[in-house]
Design a protein around this motif. Sequence first.
Motif, PDB file in Angstrom:
ATOM      1  N   PRO A  46      27.564 -65.704-125.834  1.00 52.22           N
ATOM      2  CA  PRO A  46      27.575 -66.760-124.826  1.00 52.22           C
ATOM      3  C   PRO A  46      26.607 -66.472-123.690  1.00 52.22           C
ATOM      4  O   PRO A  46      26.509 -65.364-123.197  1.00 52.22           O
ATOM      5  CB  PRO A  46      29.028 -66.748-124.338  1.00 52.22           C
ATOM      6  CG  PRO A  46      29.788 -66.211-125.494  1.00 52.22           C
ATOM      7  CD  PRO A  46      28.891 -65.206-126.140  1.00 52.22           C
ATOM      8  N   VAL A  47      25.897 -67.492-123.301  1.00 54.15           N
ATOM      9  CA  VAL A  47      25.028 -67.594-122.142  1.00 54.15           C
ATOM     10  C   VAL A  47      23.699 -66.870-122.281  1.00 54.15           C
ATOM     11  O   VAL A  47      22.671 -67.470-122.139  1.00 54.15           O
ATOM     12  CB  VAL A  47      25.723 -67.121-120.845  1.00 54.15           C
ATOM     13  CG1 VAL A  47      24.800 -67.295-119.659  1.00 54.15           C
ATOM     14  CG2 VAL A  47      27.015 -67.875-120.640  1.00 54.15           C
ATOM     15  N   GLU A  68      27.939 -77.601-124.151  1.00 53.58           N
ATOM     16  CA  GLU A  68      27.299 -76.705-123.194  1.00 53.58           C
ATOM     17  C   GLU A  68      27.334 -77.277-121.785  1.00 53.58           C
ATOM     18  O   GLU A  68      27.354 -78.497-121.598  1.00 53.58           O
ATOM     19  CB  GLU A  68      25.835 -76.450-123.578  1.00 53.58           C
ATOM     20  CG  GLU A  68      25.671 -75.594-124.809  1.00 53.58           C
ATOM     21  CD  GLU A  68      24.232 -75.235-125.074  1.00 53.58           C
ATOM     22  OE1 GLU A  68      24.017 -74.295-125.855  1.00 53.58           O
ATOM     23  OE2 GLU A  68      23.328 -75.893-124.519  1.00 53.58           O
ATOM     24  N   SER A  92      27.070 -72.143-119.904  1.00 49.93           N
ATOM     25  CA  SER A  92      28.137 -71.821-120.849  1.00 49.93           C
ATOM     26  C   SER A  92      27.883 -72.580-122.142  1.00 49.93           C
ATOM     27  O   SER A  92      27.231 -73.624-122.139  1.00 49.93           O
ATOM     28  CB  SER A  92      29.518 -72.200-120.281  1.00 49.93           C
ATOM     29  OG  SER A  92      29.635 -73.609-120.132  1.00 49.93           O
TER      30      SER A  92
END
Length: 487
Positions: free
Chosen positions: A304-305, A434, A456
């Motif tokens: 994630p990210v 997202e 995110s």
Amino acid sequence: MDEGRLVAGRYRLRTRLGSGAMGVVWQAFDERLGRVVALKQLIVPEGTGSAEAVARAAREGRIAARVQHPNAVTVHDVVEDGGRPVLVMEYVPARTLAEVGVLPPDAAARIGAQVASALAAAHAAGVVHRDVKPGNVLITSDGTAKISDFGIARAVGDVAVTRTGLLAGTPAYLSPEVARGAEPGPASDVFALGATLYAAVEGRPPFGEGGNTIALLHTVAAGRFDPPRNAGPLTGALMEALRTDPTTRPDMARFADLLRSPASPATPASSSSPASSAPPAVPTPPATRLDLPVPPVGPSRRRPVLIGVTALVVVGGVVLAVLLAARNDDAAAGGAPTSSGTTTSTTTSETEGEVTADRLQQTVADYYALLPDDTDGAWAMLGPGMREQGREKYDEAWEAVRDLAVTTPPEATGPDHVTVGLRYTGEDDERIAETRGLMLAEVDGTLLIVAEEVLSSERVEEGGGDDEGEGGRRGKDKEEKGRKGEG
């Protein structure tokens, strides 16, 4: 090279002064002209022929010799020794700024103004330094500052590299655009000098000096750093030089003026600054910022990210594989739904000329309303930094996207930041939700998107969320018309 040895038939080596990633420096005596000089034997990257290296060093030496300024170390000659190029330079008995340590703001400003004046003269002569850092700023006993090593970076192939292709030196003073692959230019020298003076008053460069070169390059490319805490009246000048977008930085002559008479501790990008339409160099969102659109990639392909596609960072011809942040998304076809479910269109704000929250939100909505089908229109809404990746890569990123919908309307979260919620189908038919952050700047009265980041990201199961809402219906209608270019 040994003490007492004669180089090129005229330069007698005296004392070894030091060494670094780009070469070894000696104090020597020019027996022909009877003067003390500094000799720098350059390290030639593997795979570079000696003749080629010497020719390149000679060419760069001639270019550097065009810079004649009391605050620039003069290049006298380029010779060959044992098949390696050696630069003969003015000898300056001094300490480097790196050795001097932390300085009060007024002292840093005086040093910076001298160096900026020399670099402004270099830029006027068509010479870019390319490697401004504390180790290349010399301070004499009477307080005179001189910038050294003009042309050295380019003469050895821009950077010294290891066998694996990573930087041998620290990229801590690189500008974000150079870390992302742009060719160094006058604006990158401005940033590097700003970073050098930041380190002089803070005790560390803006992006830190971590031992992990890839991680540090990632941080530099993102352009995020803490504002200086000890710069006092120098703060405003530093923040002008450290703007992420190179087009909004002052030129070197203007930076020299700012350093000669630093203002009070101003906030970056104040309304009175010469680039007041540009965003501050330090964004407020907590996630990494990139001035490159990042094509969508499902969570199964990235953590994630931050982790995702391997981006190629090219620093002066050396390709560095760096994990940059999650790749950009796409946008809605036909128009982005607002909170009321209606579709936005490009309009002129009643407060044109003033960057209001409404204008920020409307611009982001209009941007996603164009995509993915109208990449021509969307491309026109991007700032220079966003365009550095090239149009082809931008189009390819959007071709992988379908069924994109805006699930959370654009919301201004700062004077130049907007967040928006998106949902789309990406590669391998993965449905992704997202939250994205965008940074905008006004250029000639037009708001442009200068940065985009993934805040995110998560995979969404089929039928989950609001897929059957307005955005989902628009996506299905779009799918029935076919992929990009068919409807």
